[in-house]
Design a protein around this motif. Structure first.
Motif, short mmCIF file in Angstrom:
data_model
loop_
_atom_site.label_atom_id
_atom_site.label_comp_id
_atom_site.label_asym_id
_atom_site.label_seq_id
_atom_site.Cartn_x
_atom_site.Cartn_y
_atom_site.Cartn_z
N UNK A 172 0.81 -1.21 0.00
CA UNK A 172 0.00 0.00 0.00
C UNK A 172 0.85 1.27 0.00
N UNK A 173 1.81 1.36 0.92
CA UNK A 173 2.64 2.55 0.98
C UNK A 173 3.42 2.78 -0.29
N UNK A 174 3.95 1.71 -0.88
CA UNK A 174 4.71 1.82 -2.12
C UNK A 174 3.82 2.29 -3.27
N UNK A 175 2.57 1.79 -3.32
CA UNK A 175 1.64 2.20 -4.37
C UNK A 175 1.34 3.69 -4.29
N UNK A 176 1.11 4.18 -3.09
CA UNK A 176 0.82 5.60 -2.91
C UNK A 176 2.01 6.44 -3.35
N UNK A 177 3.19 6.02 -2.93
CA UNK A 177 4.41 6.73 -3.28
C UNK A 177 4.59 6.81 -4.79
N UNK A 178 4.43 5.67 -5.47
CA UNK A 178 4.62 5.64 -6.92
C UNK A 178 3.55 6.47 -7.63
N UNK A 179 2.30 6.40 -7.16
CA UNK A 179 1.22 7.14 -7.80
C UNK A 179 1.45 8.64 -7.73
N UNK A 180 1.91 9.11 -6.57
CA UNK A 180 2.18 10.54 -6.40
C UNK A 180 3.30 10.99 -7.33
N UNK A 181 4.35 10.20 -7.43
CA UNK A 181 5.47 10.57 -8.30
C UNK A 181 5.07 10.59 -9.76
N UNK A 182 4.06 9.80 -10.14
CA UNK A 182 3.62 9.75 -11.53
C UNK A 182 2.56 10.81 -11.86
N UNK A 183 2.09 11.55 -10.86
CA UNK A 183 1.18 12.64 -11.20
C UNK A 183 -0.10 12.73 -10.41
N UNK A 184 -0.38 11.79 -9.50
CA UNK A 184 -1.56 11.90 -8.65
C UNK A 184 -1.35 13.06 -7.68
N UNK A 185 -2.29 13.98 -7.65
CA UNK A 185 -2.10 15.16 -6.80
C UNK A 185 -3.32 15.50 -5.93
N UNK A 186 -4.26 14.58 -5.85
CA UNK A 186 -5.37 14.75 -4.90
C UNK A 186 -5.80 13.38 -4.41
#
Length: 245
Positions: A138-152
């Motif tokens: 879970x933590x890794x998924x959130x980290x990767x998603x934010x770096x790829x452009x998730x911003x909310x």
């Protein structure tokens, strides 16, 4: 003549029955009601969650709707592609809350009034709901998603794929509590507990817990720390007993 007399007798008998029926119904209503006792019991069972529901969003703004949509689609495509490489099945990914909204500016005049608002750009928001079945990722998924452009987004609900065993345990506890309460009350009142007339239940699923709400910084050096805790399933049982006379 005999036929007329017979008709009158039949009519009189019908009217007598019509008057007697309401009286009979009234007599039934006034008959002694069965004495009852109503008790309730609550039971709960806690188990560790085995699945998380994660809500993420990509939001992009531009001068035109086309530009905002293009930028949003590119970022979301990269997020989806990365999730697939991390063994997230397509059935566990669902688009949600997609919207295209104009951005307005309203200027103030020298006399303090406002001019009519004008469109100065567009915002495109594309939400993504994930079911994460391996909580260690879970933590890794959130980290990767934010770096790829998730911003909310970033709201997480911890749940269980199949909580029936825990719910059954909670039901048994609730019934046992209600039965014990009925015995105590009737013994204290000096009466005997009779047959069960009715059983009903109220079941409450665990409330969603926003364990993580992302400020969505542009870069995150470490995976977000996640604490799953436990889910508590609660059942309330209501039992109506007859009081033995």
């Amino acid at each position: 003549m005999n036929h007329l007399k017979t008709t009158r007798l039949a009519l009189a008998a019908t009217l007598s029955c019509a008057f007697l029926l309401p009286l009979a119904a009234l007599a039934d209503d006034q008959s002694p009601r069965e004495a009852t006792i109503i008790v309730s019991g609550e039971g709960d069972a806690a188990i560790a969650p085995d699945m998380a529901i994660l809500n993420l969003s990509v939001v992009r703004e531009a001068e035109t709707a086309e530009e905002a949509l293009r930028a949003n689609s590119q970022a979301m495509s990269e997020v989806l592609a990365d999730l697939k490489t991390k063994s997230i099945a397509e059935r566990d990914m669902q688009t949600s809350n997609f919207s295209v909204d104009p951005l307005y500016r309203q200027d103030k005049t020298d006399d303090g009034s406002y001019v009519a608002p004008v469109i100065v750009g567009y915002r495109v928001s594309n939400g993504l709901t994930l079911r994460v079945r391996d909580l260690t990722k879970l933590g890794t998924l959130i980290d990767a998603a934010v770096k790829l452009g998730v911003n909310q987004g970033g709201g997480i609900t911890f749940t269980n794929d199949n909580p029936e065993a825990a719910i059954t345990e909670a039901r048994k506890k609730a019934v046992a509590t209600a039965i014990e309460k009925a015995k105590v009350l009737t013994e204290a009142a000096g009466v005997k507990l009779g047959r069960v007339i009715e059983i009903s239940e109220n079941f409450a699923r665990p409330m969603p817990q926003p364990m993580y709400r992302a400020a969505m910084a542009k870069e995150m050096s470490d995976a977000a720390p996640i604490a799953a805790g436990e889910n508590q399933y609660t059942v309330t049982v209501n039992i109506t007993y007859a009081i033995a006379q």
